[in-house]
Design a protein around this motif. Sequence first.
Motif, mmCIF file in Angstrom:
data_model
loop_
_atom_site.group_PDB
_atom_site.id
_atom_site.type_symbol
_atom_site.label_atom_id
_atom_site.label_comp_id
_atom_site.label_asym_id
_atom_site.label_seq_id
_atom_site.Cartn_x
_atom_site.Cartn_y
_atom_site.Cartn_z
ATOM 1 N N ILE A 56 -89.137 -28.671 18.990
ATOM 2 C CA ILE A 56 -88.817 -27.899 20.183
ATOM 3 C C ILE A 56 -87.773 -26.840 19.847
ATOM 4 C CG2 ILE A 56 -87.980 -27.941 22.558
ATOM 5 C CD1 ILE A 56 -88.852 -30.833 22.762
ATOM 6 N N SER A 57 -88.084 -25.604 20.180
ATOM 7 C CA SER A 57 -87.152 -24.489 20.006
ATOM 8 C C SER A 57 -86.590 -24.125 21.369
ATOM 9 C CB SER A 57 -87.877 -23.281 19.396
ATOM 10 O OG SER A 57 -87.038 -22.144 19.381
ATOM 11 N N LEU A 58 -85.257 -24.151 21.508
ATOM 12 C CA LEU A 58 -84.600 -23.912 22.789
ATOM 13 C C LEU A 58 -83.613 -22.770 22.669
ATOM 14 C CD1 LEU A 58 -83.765 -24.819 25.723
ATOM 15 C CD2 LEU A 58 -82.104 -26.344 24.597
ATOM 16 N N SER A 59 -83.663 -21.835 23.634
ATOM 17 C CA SER A 59 -82.694 -20.737 23.683
ATOM 18 C C SER A 59 -82.372 -20.421 25.132
ATOM 19 C CB SER A 59 -83.227 -19.492 22.968
ATOM 20 O OG SER A 59 -84.459 -19.069 23.531
ATOM 21 N N GLY A 60 -81.231 -19.767 25.350
ATOM 22 C CA GLY A 60 -80.808 -19.437 26.708
ATOM 23 C C GLY A 60 -80.569 -17.952 26.875
ATOM 24 N N GLY A 61 -81.523 -17.268 27.432
ATOM 25 C CA GLY A 61 -81.387 -15.825 27.618
ATOM 26 C C GLY A 61 -81.310 -15.391 29.060
ATOM 27 N N GLY A 62 -81.144 -16.353 29.975
ATOM 28 C CA GLY A 62 -81.108 -16.039 31.398
ATOM 29 C C GLY A 62 -82.406 -16.417 32.077
ATOM 30 N N SER A 63 -82.316 -16.795 33.348
ATOM 31 C CA SER A 63 -83.495 -17.255 34.100
ATOM 32 C C SER A 63 -84.590 -16.201 34.153
ATOM 33 C CB SER A 63 -83.087 -17.642 35.524
ATOM 34 O OG SER A 63 -82.146 -18.677 35.520
ATOM 35 N N GLY A 64 -84.204 -14.956 34.447
ATOM 36 C CA GLY A 64 -85.192 -13.883 34.545
ATOM 37 C C GLY A 64 -85.939 -13.680 33.242
ATOM 38 N N ASN A 65 -85.216 -13.732 32.135
ATOM 39 C CA ASN A 65 -85.852 -13.551 30.830
ATOM 40 C C ASN A 65 -86.761 -14.726 30.491
ATOM 41 O OD1 ASN A 65 -84.647 -11.046 30.286
ATOM 42 N ND2 ASN A 65 -82.819 -11.999 29.425
ATOM 43 N N GLY A 66 -86.349 -15.930 30.892
ATOM 44 C CA GLY A 66 -87.195 -17.096 30.652
ATOM 45 C C GLY A 66 -88.499 -17.021 31.424
#
Length: 275
Positions: A56-66
């Motif tokens: 699993i690859s996880l990143s946090g770029g903001g809700s809109g970007n997700g």
Amino acid sequence: MNIKRIVFTALFAASVCFIGASAFAEDITINGSTTVLPFAQAAVEKFMSANPGVNISLSGGGSGNGIKALADKTVNIANSSRFIKFDEVKTAMANDVYPVPFAVALDCLLPMVHPSNPVNGLTTQQLKDIYSGKITNWKDVGGDNAAIAVVGRDTSSGTYGTWQEMIMDVGEKARVTAKAQTAASSGAMLSTVANNKNAIGYDGIGYIDNTVKPLTVNQVAGTAISAKDGSYPLSRYLYMFTNGWPKDDVLNFINYMLSAEGQAIVESTGFIRIR
């Protein structure tokens, strides 16, 4: 499939109970809200440890970007600290993507100040007046004679969207003052407020620590109890969205988030379990 049917599907999915999934291992990509990131990261680590064949690859770029990445078919799961917008649903559907939400936690969006600030609480109207630039000095809300340093989030943030909906758009809509400083993430928001004795910001309950002081809103403290009974005015659900009904290990991971172990992880990171 029309929009009404998508909304119905979404509402049905949000209340899903566990169902079976195959044991087929796969790579999973998750992107989105930095608010969701702390418990998502902890859950990902434990899930992969228990399922060695799953990466699993996880990143946090903001809700809109997700959500955009989900619509572009570049991620399997979009983390979001707000519900999907109508135009985002339309964009996704145009690309044959049908977003299904799973509420995985509850949160209190907490206004916060430096611990040395004598102000302990504000009303929603005072918060709106501060963020719109109508109130610019702490003395006008019971604090010291000092200019208020307003800190907000960028527009791709789900937390920004929640703040707009619950504070700035109530009654006569107002824009955030152009003098506001923008924090790129939940962590950046916390450190910015912690390092400025005149700052005010807002963050999810799981991010709050002793470097800042959370404020009551309309004389109600943000807690697990006030979030669940609806008395805290800035409570919200946190979501994971999938493209259609999830299958295989994507479904297994969603089920894990909603399991007793997954909900214990949510609680251990300072957020509020929904199960």
